[in-house]
Design a protein around this motif. Structure first.
Motif, mmCIF file in Angstrom:
data_model
loop_
_atom_site.group_PDB
_atom_site.id
_atom_site.type_symbol
_atom_site.label_atom_id
_atom_site.label_comp_id
_atom_site.label_asym_id
_atom_site.label_seq_id
_atom_site.Cartn_x
_atom_site.Cartn_y
_atom_site.Cartn_z
ATOM 1 N N PRO A 118 35.783 10.521 -82.118
ATOM 2 C CA PRO A 118 34.856 10.183 -83.130
ATOM 3 C C PRO A 118 34.180 11.270 -83.545
ATOM 4 N N ALA A 119 33.979 11.724 -84.566
ATOM 5 C CA ALA A 119 33.273 12.816 -85.320
ATOM 6 C C ALA A 119 31.801 12.829 -84.812
ATOM 7 N N PRO A 120 31.157 13.911 -84.524
ATOM 8 C CA PRO A 120 29.806 14.005 -84.100
ATOM 9 C C PRO A 120 28.735 13.538 -85.358
ATOM 10 N N GLU A 121 27.926 12.608 -85.059
ATOM 11 C CA GLU A 121 27.003 12.285 -86.009
ATOM 12 C C GLU A 121 26.165 13.369 -86.540
ATOM 13 N N PRO A 122 25.712 13.747 -87.972
ATOM 14 C CA PRO A 122 24.993 14.771 -88.423
ATOM 15 C C PRO A 122 23.833 14.582 -88.196
ATOM 16 N N GLU A 123 23.116 15.681 -87.713
ATOM 17 C CA GLU A 123 21.758 15.888 -87.124
ATOM 18 C C GLU A 123 20.943 15.404 -88.540
ATOM 19 N N ILE A 124 19.816 14.788 -88.322
ATOM 20 C CA ILE A 124 18.996 14.457 -89.207
ATOM 21 C C ILE A 124 17.973 15.436 -89.274
ATOM 22 N N ALA A 125 17.601 16.119 -90.601
ATOM 23 C CA ALA A 125 16.843 17.113 -90.553
ATOM 24 C C ALA A 125 15.152 16.724 -90.727
#
Length: 231
Positions: A118-125
């Protein structure tokens, strides 16, 4: 010795004059009660004159101070019993190793295709703040900050009290209306969103009830006009 002459009956005011004077005095007292005393002492402003004269805000501050004093007195009379934390020892059961089956020959078993990772979840700014204020409050000192907001607008906020907890009152006023959103006592920090119930000024009143100075740091962002320091 000279005694003052007793006035004649003709010189005394008539019953009708006395009644009229009493009615006029009662009307004047009622007008002062509604326009001056009620806004200044109890933050009640049915006519709107108190807010025009700046008396309603004075009454709101008096009400806040009275509530804080009552809460502080009640807190001193109640003994707080602290309970010890109980820790339970966790006993881990031995994990039995599972038998590893030998893979079947390619002719007898189908080889399953490898699943993609699974692709890593994008970090929430982190939220970007539009304004940040830092103010030092001495023991017993209070301050007030408000945002100019339109009805339905939403603003983000985050504040922290460095050096000790603080009392706060989140409220709003404008156009003859007023509202209290939330109150807290002895709170070290808070964050969230503030949605304006009507067009006007919406924000926070803070008071330091510690025996030492504290530093209040307030950050705001979102849909509002400007951040104003009221006190």
């Amino acid at each position: 010795m000279y005694n003052t002459d007793i006035p004649n009956r003709e010189e005394l005011p008539s019953t009708a004059k006395l009644i009229r004077s009493t009615i006029i005095a009662a009307i004047v007292a009622l007008v002062l009660l509604v326009t001056v005393v009620m806004p200044a002492e109890y933050a009640l402003d049915p006519t709107g004159a108190g807010r025009l004269l700046g008396l309603t805000e004075m009454g709101e501050i008096k009400e806040q101070l009275a509530e804080e004093a009552a809460a502080d007195e009640a807190a001193q009379m109640v003994a707080v019993n602290s309970s010890a934390d109980q820790t339970a020892a966790e006993v881990s059961e031995p994990v039995m190793a599972e038998a590893v089956e030998e893979p079947a020959p390619a002719s007898e078993a189908e080889v399953a295709p490898a699943e993609p990772e699974p692709a890593p979840e994008p970090e929430i700014a982190e939220p970007q703040w539009q304004d940040e204020v830092r103010v030092v409050l001495t023991p017993g000192e209070g301050t007030e900050f408000k945002l100019t907001m339109e009805e339905g607008a939403v603003a983000r906020f985050s504040w922290v009290s460095e050096g000790g907890p603080i009392n706060f009152d989140t409220h709003g006023d404008g156009g003859g209306q007023s509202i209290s959103y939330e109150k807290g006592r002895g709170v070290p920090e808070d964050e969230g969103e503030l949605e304006a119930a009507f067009t006007g000024n919406h924000g926070w009143f803070f008071r330091n009830r510690n025996d030492n100075d504290i530093t209040l740091v307030l950050r705001t962002g979102g849909d509002y006009g400007q951040l104003k320091k009221m006190l």
